[in-house]
Design an enzyme around this catalytic site. Structure first.
Site, PDB file in Angstrom:
ATOM      1  N   SER A 125       0.836  -1.198   0.000  1.00  0.00           N
ATOM      2  CA  SER A 125       0.000   0.000   0.000  1.00  0.00           C
ATOM      3  C   SER A 125       0.869   1.245   0.000  1.00  0.00           C
ATOM      4  O   SER A 125       1.978   1.249   0.547  1.00  0.00           O
ATOM      5  CB  SER A 125      -0.864  -0.023   1.266  1.00  0.00           C
ATOM      6  OG  SER A 125      -1.457   1.227   1.477  1.00  0.00           O
ATOM      7  N   TYR A 149      -1.582  -1.451  10.868  1.00  0.00           N
ATOM      8  CA  TYR A 149      -1.916  -1.968   9.527  1.00  0.00           C
ATOM      9  C   TYR A 149      -0.775  -1.671   8.549  1.00  0.00           C
ATOM     10  O   TYR A 149      -0.284  -2.557   7.848  1.00  0.00           O
ATOM     11  CB  TYR A 149      -3.228  -1.348   9.009  1.00  0.00           C
ATOM     12  CG  TYR A 149      -3.421  -1.556   7.531  1.00  0.00           C
ATOM     13  CD1 TYR A 149      -3.722  -2.812   7.018  1.00  0.00           C
ATOM     14  CD2 TYR A 149      -3.252  -0.495   6.624  1.00  0.00           C
ATOM     15  CE1 TYR A 149      -3.856  -3.011   5.646  1.00  0.00           C
ATOM     16  CE2 TYR A 149      -3.399  -0.692   5.264  1.00  0.00           C
ATOM     17  CZ  TYR A 149      -3.695  -1.949   4.778  1.00  0.00           C
ATOM     18  OH  TYR A 149      -3.817  -2.144   3.421  1.00  0.00           O
ATOM     19  N   LYS A 153       2.099  -4.149   6.360  1.00  0.00           N
ATOM     20  CA  LYS A 153       2.434  -4.102   4.930  1.00  0.00           C
ATOM     21  C   LYS A 153       3.953  -4.002   4.761  1.00  0.00           C
ATOM     22  O   LYS A 153       4.558  -4.709   3.969  1.00  0.00           O
ATOM     23  CB  LYS A 153       1.744  -2.905   4.255  1.00  0.00           C
ATOM     24  CG  LYS A 153       0.247  -3.064   4.136  1.00  0.00           C
ATOM     25  CD  LYS A 153      -0.082  -4.196   3.195  1.00  0.00           C
ATOM     26  CE  LYS A 153      -1.488  -4.712   3.374  1.00  0.00           C
ATOM     27  NZ  LYS A 153      -1.757  -6.001   2.756  1.00  0.00           N
TER      28      LYS A 153
HETATM   29  P1  NAD Z   1     -11.008  -7.289   1.240  1.00  0.00           P
HETATM   30  O1  NAD Z   1     -11.233  -7.317   2.716  1.00  0.00           O
HETATM   31  O2  NAD Z   1     -12.179  -7.042   0.357  1.00  0.00           O
HETATM   32  O3  NAD Z   1     -10.339  -8.663   0.784  1.00  0.00           O
HETATM   33  C1  NAD Z   1      -9.455  -9.396   1.618  1.00  0.00           C
HETATM   34  C2  NAD Z   1      -9.943 -10.834   1.648  1.00  0.00           C
HETATM   35  O4  NAD Z   1      -9.058 -11.581   2.499  1.00  0.00           O
HETATM   36  C3  NAD Z   1     -11.355 -10.969   2.228  1.00  0.00           C
HETATM   37  O5  NAD Z   1     -12.163 -11.702   1.317  1.00  0.00           O
HETATM   38  C4  NAD Z   1     -11.153 -11.725   3.533  1.00  0.00           C
HETATM   39  O6  NAD Z   1     -12.233 -12.606   3.810  1.00  0.00           O
HETATM   40  C5  NAD Z   1      -9.841 -12.469   3.278  1.00  0.00           C
HETATM   41  N1  NAD Z   1      -9.066 -12.784   4.484  1.00  0.00           N
HETATM   42  C6  NAD Z   1      -8.725 -11.951   5.492  1.00  0.00           C
HETATM   43  N2  NAD Z   1      -7.994 -12.626   6.408  1.00  0.00           N
HETATM   44  C7  NAD Z   1      -7.872 -13.904   5.952  1.00  0.00           C
HETATM   45  C8  NAD Z   1      -7.248 -15.074   6.457  1.00  0.00           C
HETATM   46  N3  NAD Z   1      -6.606 -15.100   7.642  1.00  0.00           N
HETATM   47  N4  NAD Z   1      -7.325 -16.214   5.736  1.00  0.00           N
HETATM   48  C9  NAD Z   1      -7.984 -16.222   4.548  1.00  0.00           C
HETATM   49  N5  NAD Z   1      -8.609 -15.161   4.026  1.00  0.00           N
HETATM   50  C10 NAD Z   1      -8.547 -14.010   4.728  1.00  0.00           C
HETATM   51  O7  NAD Z   1      -9.849  -6.240   0.957  1.00  0.00           O
HETATM   52  P2  NAD Z   1      -9.347  -5.596  -0.423  1.00  0.00           P
HETATM   53  O8  NAD Z   1      -9.749  -4.178  -0.427  1.00  0.00           O
HETATM   54  O9  NAD Z   1      -9.708  -6.462  -1.551  1.00  0.00           O
HETATM   55  O10 NAD Z   1      -7.780  -5.634  -0.173  1.00  0.00           O
HETATM   56  C11 NAD Z   1      -6.982  -6.708  -0.628  1.00  0.00           C
HETATM   57  C12 NAD Z   1      -5.558  -6.494  -0.159  1.00  0.00           C
HETATM   58  O11 NAD Z   1      -5.090  -5.253  -0.676  1.00  0.00           O
HETATM   59  C13 NAD Z   1      -5.386  -6.420   1.355  1.00  0.00           C
HETATM   60  O12 NAD Z   1      -4.185  -7.072   1.704  1.00  0.00           O
HETATM   61  C14 NAD Z   1      -5.301  -4.946   1.620  1.00  0.00           C
HETATM   62  O13 NAD Z   1      -4.580  -4.665   2.795  1.00  0.00           O
HETATM   63  C15 NAD Z   1      -4.563  -4.464   0.385  1.00  0.00           C
HETATM   64  N6  NAD Z   1      -4.819  -3.044   0.085  1.00  0.00           N
HETATM   65  C16 NAD Z   1      -6.107  -2.605  -0.029  1.00  0.00           C
HETATM   66  C17 NAD Z   1      -6.350  -1.267  -0.280  1.00  0.00           C
HETATM   67  C18 NAD Z   1      -7.768  -0.752  -0.393  1.00  0.00           C
HETATM   68  O14 NAD Z   1      -7.965   0.452  -0.332  1.00  0.00           O
HETATM   69  N7  NAD Z   1      -8.776  -1.590  -0.575  1.00  0.00           N
HETATM   70  C19 NAD Z   1      -5.284  -0.373  -0.431  1.00  0.00           C
HETATM   71  C20 NAD Z   1      -3.985  -0.852  -0.334  1.00  0.00           C
HETATM   72  C21 NAD Z   1      -3.768  -2.205  -0.067  1.00  0.00           C
HETATM   73  C1  UD1 Z   2      -6.870   5.223   3.938  1.00  0.00           C
HETATM   74  C2  UD1 Z   2      -5.935   4.586   4.935  1.00  0.00           C
HETATM   75  C3  UD1 Z   2      -4.753   3.989   4.208  1.00  0.00           C
HETATM   76  C4  UD1 Z   2      -5.216   3.033   3.121  1.00  0.00           C
HETATM   77  C5  UD1 Z   2      -6.150   3.791   2.174  1.00  0.00           C
HETATM   78  C6  UD1 Z   2      -6.689   2.952   1.057  1.00  0.00           C
HETATM   79  C7  UD1 Z   2      -6.220   5.957   6.957  1.00  0.00           C
HETATM   80  C8  UD1 Z   2      -5.596   6.953   7.872  1.00  0.00           C
HETATM   81  N1  UD1 Z   2      -5.487   5.595   5.898  1.00  0.00           N
HETATM   82  O1  UD1 Z   2      -6.183   6.259   3.314  1.00  0.00           O
HETATM   83  O2  UD1 Z   2      -3.910   3.293   5.109  1.00  0.00           O
HETATM   84  O3  UD1 Z   2      -4.100   2.522   2.401  1.00  0.00           O
HETATM   85  O4  UD1 Z   2      -7.253   4.292   2.943  1.00  0.00           O
HETATM   86  O5  UD1 Z   2      -7.592   2.006   1.560  1.00  0.00           O
HETATM   87  O6  UD1 Z   2      -7.316   5.480   7.185  1.00  0.00           O
HETATM   88  N2  UD1 Z   2     -12.422  11.622   3.677  1.00  0.00           N
HETATM   89  C9  UD1 Z   2     -13.415  12.487   4.081  1.00  0.00           C
HETATM   90  N3  UD1 Z   2     -14.565  11.975   4.623  1.00  0.00           N
HETATM   91  C10 UD1 Z   2     -14.760  10.626   4.792  1.00  0.00           C
HETATM   92  C11 UD1 Z   2     -13.738   9.735   4.370  1.00  0.00           C
HETATM   93  C12 UD1 Z   2     -12.576  10.265   3.837  1.00  0.00           C
HETATM   94  O7  UD1 Z   2     -13.276  13.697   3.957  1.00  0.00           O
HETATM   95  O8  UD1 Z   2     -15.818  10.219   5.303  1.00  0.00           O
HETATM   96  C13 UD1 Z   2     -11.196  12.157   3.065  1.00  0.00           C
HETATM   97  C14 UD1 Z   2      -9.927  11.860   3.831  1.00  0.00           C
HETATM   98  O9  UD1 Z   2      -9.681  12.838   4.789  1.00  0.00           O
HETATM   99  C15 UD1 Z   2      -8.894  11.825   2.702  1.00  0.00           C
HETATM  100  C16 UD1 Z   2      -9.675  11.300   1.504  1.00  0.00           C
HETATM  101  O10 UD1 Z   2     -11.051  11.540   1.806  1.00  0.00           O
HETATM  102  O11 UD1 Z   2      -8.458  13.125   2.404  1.00  0.00           O
HETATM  103  C17 UD1 Z   2      -9.481   9.821   1.248  1.00  0.00           C
HETATM  104  O12 UD1 Z   2      -9.738   9.104   2.451  1.00  0.00           O
HETATM  105  P1  UD1 Z   2      -9.751   7.500   2.506  1.00  0.00           P
HETATM  106  O13 UD1 Z   2     -10.649   6.967   1.458  1.00  0.00           O
HETATM  107  O14 UD1 Z   2     -10.037   7.103   3.916  1.00  0.00           O
HETATM  108  O15 UD1 Z   2      -8.272   7.073   2.089  1.00  0.00           O
HETATM  109  P2  UD1 Z   2      -6.845   7.527   2.697  1.00  0.00           P
HETATM  110  O16 UD1 Z   2      -6.995   8.505   3.781  1.00  0.00           O
HETATM  111  O17 UD1 Z   2      -5.989   7.902   1.564  1.00  0.00           O
END
Ligand code: NAD
Ligand code: UD1
Length: 337
Positions: A125, A149, A153
């Site tokens: 991330s 968290y 990563k």
């Molecule tokens: P998500 O929660 O939709 O998907 C994660 C999946 O992993 C879920 O289906 C959950 O059931 C499964 N899971 C969790 N723990 C498990 C375990 N112990 N054993 C087996 N399955 C397990 O999340 P996502 O948004 O699809 O994210 C996927 C990956 O990308 C994650 O590692 C997350 O940290 C990373 N990531 C997500 C974002 C984002 O904004 N969504 C941003 C940066 C990184």
């Molecule tokens: C968050 C996580 C980050 C993660 C990323 C993607 C935190 C501190 N960081 O980042 O670790 O990798 O999501 O999943 O949670 N905002 C509002 N109102 C809301 C929600 C968000 O104004 O109700 C604003 C936030 O202040 C920010 C932007 O929208 O400026 C994006 O927020 P968000 O979607 O939570 O993502 P990140 O803060 O980038």
């Protein structure tokens, strides 16, 4: 074509990636414990692709279960999404996050090593950059985390780097995602947050469908275009396609690469809100609140490395992201059941 294990493959990003893998002709095995996703995702994947991937309801903490998956399938590579991802919860329950995201991942890496599967694409991330000194953010910028968290990563990145240094046959792609949003164009797959969303676009979607009253904008006194926070939002389908390019690269090379997956464009909270208003065809109420602790002003990617190394570039713009999010929201008011 490769036989790929996708951990977390029924989750938000995982399910979109499975669709792209199947459409590119790869074989897919999904493992997920369904902690944060629904079994019904498998039918949706089949509806889109005409193929139903093999599925194991297995937990990363179950070493025997993992071993069985590697014994029963001849796998070439792993794409590792499974993990917990809520920043606030990780601050409250650090041990839960370290157990699931670190211990669970170590179990996976051990099972891979035992089965001689040495190619992995890992979900990292942009959170590993902390508060960057400047933007756009390049992969060689210093890393620094501010919550458990984010630390999980960064630790996974370090563990995988050490594994690859110890055994040069490994191929490790560390993909640093910026802010994934949007949904599959079919409206069959998308993000289904548990409870009240913390992230911006899932929250706006619930204001748009009337489940929440108004958006709380966390601060309008940042040094940005309109004072609200700026992020690099990326369409989840673009992100999924980035994994196919990363997999292709991993299959042909060894060593470790860190790659940003973003668009390179930053949008403010109010710009995203207005794009969403256009998508749903109505005005969306909001209130300016105090800053959210831990937030940064601006974050967007330098995407040069993804282009040069993987030949990948995002195709969709903020309008597409909001349109597809709204389409999914309208079609799935109760999530994926
Ligand atoms: P998500 O929660 O939709 O998907 C994660 C999946 O992993 C879920 O289906 C959950 O059931 C499964 N899971 C969790 N723990 C498990 C375990 N112990 N054993 C087996 N399955 C397990 O999340 P996502 O948004 O699809 O994210 C996927 C990956 O990308 C994650 O590692 C997350 O940290 C990373 N990531 C997500 C974002 C984002 O904004 N969504 C941003 C940066 C990184
Ligand atoms: C968050 C996580 C980050 C993660 C990323 C993607 C935190 C501190 N960081 O980042 O670790 O990798 O999501 O999943 O949670 N905002 C509002 N109102 C809301 C929600 C968000 O104004 O109700 C604003 C936030 O202040 C920010 C932007 O929208 O400026 C994006 O927020 P968000 O979607 O939570 O993502 P990140 O803060 O980038």
């Amino acid at each position: 074509m490769a036989n790929v294990l996708v951990t977390g493959g029924t989750g938000y990003i995982g399910s979109h990636t499975v669709v792209e893998l199947l459409q590119a002709g790869h074989e897919v095995v999904i493992m997920d414990n369904l902690y944060n996703s629904s079994i019904a995702v498998l039918d949706r994947i089949e509806e889109i692709t005409g193929k139903k991937p093999k599925f194991y309801q297995t937990d990363l903490l179950d070493q025997e279960g993992l071993k069985k998956i590697f014994e029963e399938n001849k796998l070439d590579a792993v794409i590792h999404f499974a993990g917990y991802k809520a920043v606030g919860e990780s601050v409250e329950k650090p041990l839960l996050y370290y157990e699931n995201n670190i211990q669970g991942s170590i179990n996976l890496y051990q099972a891979m090593a035992d089965a001689n599967v040495k190619k992995i694409v890992f979900s990292s991330s942009a959170t590993v950059y902390g508060d960057p000194a400047s933007v756009p953010i390049r992969e060689d910028f210093p890393v620094h985390t501010t919550n458990p968290y984010g630390s999980t990563k960064l630790m996974n990145e370090m563990i995988l780097e050490d594994i690859a240094h110890a055994d040069p046959e490994w191929s490790v792609l560390l993909l640093r995602y910026f802010n994934p949003i949007g949904a599959h164009q079919s409206g069959l797959l998308g993000e289904v947050p548990n409870g009240i969303p913390n992230n911006l676009v899932p929250y706006i979607a619930r204001v748009a469908n009337g489940q929440l009253e108004y958006l709380r904008v966390w601060g309008n006194d940042y040094d940005t275009v309109d004072g609200t926070g700026v992020r690099d939002y990326i369409h989840v389908v673009d992100l999924a396609k980035g994994h196919i390019c990363a997999l292709d690269y991993a299959l042909k090379h060894t060593g470790v690469e860190k790659v940003n997956l973003g668009t390179g464009n930053g949008y403010s909270v109010l710009q995203v809100l207005h794009a969403y208003e256009n998508a749903c065809g109505k005005e969306l109420p909001y209130q300016i609140m105090d800053r959210r602790p831990g937030d940064i002003a601006t974050c967007y990617a330098d995407t040069t490395k993804a282009k040069e190394l993987l030949g990948w570039e995002a195709q969709y713009n903020i309008e597409d992201m909001c349109n597809d999010s709204w389409n999914f929201t309208v079609k799935n008011p109760d999530g994926i059941k």
